[in-house]
Design a protein around this motif. Structure first.
Motif, PDB file in Angstrom:
ATOM      1  N   LEU A  34       7.732 -11.225   1.809  1.00 43.14           N
ATOM      2  CA  LEU A  34       8.498 -10.031   2.155  1.00 43.14           C
ATOM      3  C   LEU A  34       7.534  -8.903   2.477  1.00 43.14           C
ATOM      4  N   ARG A  35       7.941  -8.085   3.450  1.00 43.76           N
ATOM      5  CA  ARG A  35       7.166  -6.895   3.809  1.00 43.76           C
ATOM      6  C   ARG A  35       8.072  -5.673   3.716  1.00 43.76           C
ATOM      7  N   ALA A  36       7.482  -4.548   3.356  1.00 49.08           N
ATOM      8  CA  ALA A  36       8.251  -3.307   3.283  1.00 49.08           C
ATOM      9  C   ALA A  36       8.963  -3.086   4.618  1.00 49.08           C
ATOM     10  N   TYR A  54       3.516  -5.362  -4.300  1.00 48.71           N
ATOM     11  CA  TYR A  54       2.674  -4.177  -4.205  1.00 48.71           C
ATOM     12  C   TYR A  54       3.275  -3.192  -3.217  1.00 48.71           C
ATOM     13  N   TYR A  55       2.778  -1.981  -3.305  1.00 51.52           N
ATOM     14  CA  TYR A  55       3.186  -0.904  -2.413  1.00 51.52           C
ATOM     15  C   TYR A  55       1.969  -0.477  -1.606  1.00 51.52           C
ATOM     16  N   VAL A  56       2.213   0.022  -0.415  1.00 50.96           N
ATOM     17  CA  VAL A  56       1.133   0.538   0.421  1.00 50.96           C
ATOM     18  C   VAL A  56       1.408   2.016   0.680  1.00 50.96           C
ATOM     19  N   ASN A  57       0.435   2.860   0.352  1.00 51.01           N
ATOM     20  CA  ASN A  57       0.553   4.282   0.636  1.00 51.01           C
ATOM     21  C   ASN A  57       0.479   4.464   2.146  1.00 51.01           C
ATOM     22  N   PHE A  75      11.618 -13.276  -9.006  1.00 48.99           N
ATOM     23  CA  PHE A  75      11.324 -11.960  -8.448  1.00 48.99           C
ATOM     24  C   PHE A  75      12.003 -11.756  -7.106  1.00 48.99           C
ATOM     25  N   THR A  76      12.131 -10.503  -6.755  1.00 43.05           N
ATOM     26  CA  THR A  76      12.587 -10.046  -5.448  1.00 43.05           C
ATOM     27  C   THR A  76      12.319  -8.553  -5.380  1.00 43.05           C
ATOM     28  N   ASP A  77      12.627  -7.933  -4.280  1.00 44.25           N
ATOM     29  CA  ASP A  77      12.645  -6.470  -4.194  1.00 44.25           C
ATOM     30  C   ASP A  77      14.030  -6.071  -4.700  1.00 44.25           C
ATOM     31  N   VAL A  78      14.113  -5.646  -5.952  1.00 48.15           N
ATOM     32  CA  VAL A  78      15.408  -5.434  -6.610  1.00 48.15           C
ATOM     33  C   VAL A  78      16.271  -4.395  -5.905  1.00 48.15           C
ATOM     34  N   PRO A  79      15.756  -3.215  -5.538  1.00 45.68           N
ATOM     35  CA  PRO A  79      16.641  -2.262  -4.847  1.00 45.68           C
ATOM     36  C   PRO A  79      17.212  -2.832  -3.546  1.00 45.68           C
ATOM     37  N   GLY A  80      16.373  -3.520  -2.797  1.00 42.40           N
ATOM     38  CA  GLY A  80      16.838  -4.115  -1.546  1.00 42.40           C
ATOM     39  C   GLY A  80      17.854  -5.216  -1.771  1.00 42.40           C
ATOM     40  N   GLN A  89       8.770  -2.742  -0.987  1.00 41.70           N
ATOM     41  CA  GLN A  89       7.516  -3.328  -1.457  1.00 41.70           C
ATOM     42  C   GLN A  89       7.161  -4.549  -0.622  1.00 41.70           C
ATOM     43  N   TRP A  90       5.964  -5.016  -0.828  1.00 37.70           N
ATOM     44  CA  TRP A  90       5.442  -6.217  -0.201  1.00 37.70           C
ATOM     45  C   TRP A  90       5.353  -7.283  -1.284  1.00 37.70           C
ATOM     46  N   ILE A  91       5.654  -8.528  -0.937  1.00 33.89           N
ATOM     47  CA  ILE A  91       5.503  -9.635  -1.884  1.00 33.89           C
ATOM     48  C   ILE A  91       4.571 -10.659  -1.245  1.00 33.89           C
ATOM     49  N   GLN A  92       3.472 -10.952  -1.954  1.00 29.04           N
ATOM     50  CA  GLN A  92       2.395 -11.781  -1.412  1.00 29.04           C
ATOM     51  C   GLN A  92       2.027 -12.894  -2.374  1.00 29.04           C
TER      52      GLN A  92
END
Length: 186
Positions: A34-36, A54-57, A75-80, A89-92
């Motif tokens: 997943l990518r932001a 992770y997050y990218v500024n 896991f997942t991007d919970v808000p999404g 967030q990014w998931i790698q």
């Protein structure tokens, strides 16, 4: 007055519905699940491998690791995933591995038809929220040395395999500070 609690046993129909849409995904090291900005359509269960979110500024491009996941974690991007909004967030994958991916809509359909699935999801979310709040409290209240010590106690096997800069990012310190802390006798 005693109240009975519904068991966490999903119906055969629910299990069948989920199994029908589940996908086993093989990932290579550094693959992104997943990518932001992308839609969040999957919930992942780790069969093997190590993953992180992770997050990218956007201004500096600097990455900040939020959490690591390995065998047995979900896991997942919970808000999404919960609200149907794009990922923040990014998931790698940090190693070769395999995840079981469950479709968001299939899970939501199961919530509507089977309260055991819905209850199980609520219990998982409560655990995730609790863990997130504990992590926030540690970042706010513990020294870098204490945060590193706790990381070693809880995730010592990961500490031996992850790059130091990722551990430092997770702990909220610089790689140089982690190097000094890790070099000190306990």
């Amino acid at each position: 007055m005693s109240r009975s609690v519904a068991p966490l046993i999903p119906t055969e129909a629910s299990l069948s519905r989920l199994a029908h849409t589940a996908i086993l995904i093989k990932v290579a090291k550094n693959d992104h699940l997943l990518r932001a900005g992308e839609p969040v359509t999957k919930l992942y269960f780790v069969e093997s491998g190590v993953f992180r979110y992770y997050y990218v500024n956007p201004e500096t491009g600097k990455e900040r690791t939020g959490q690591f996941f390995d065998e047995g974690d979900c896991f997942t991007d919970v808000p999404g995933f919960s609200a149907g909004v794009p990922a923040v967030q990014w998931i790698q994958s940090l190693s070769e591995g395999r995840v079981l991916a469950l479709d968001r809509q299939s899970i939501r359909d199961c919530y509507d038809h089977d309260h055991a699935v819905e209850r199980y999801a609520r219990i998982m979310m409560e655990g995730a929220l609790s863990g997130s709040q504990k992590r926030t409290a540690e970042l706010l209240n513990l020294s870098p040395q204490e945060r590193y010590s706790r990381f070693l106690e809880r995730r010592g096997s990961l500490a031996r395999t992850l790059p130091q800069y990722m551990i430092a990012s997770f702990l909220g310190i610089t790689p140089e500070a982690l190097s000094r802390i890790a070099g000190r006798p306990s």
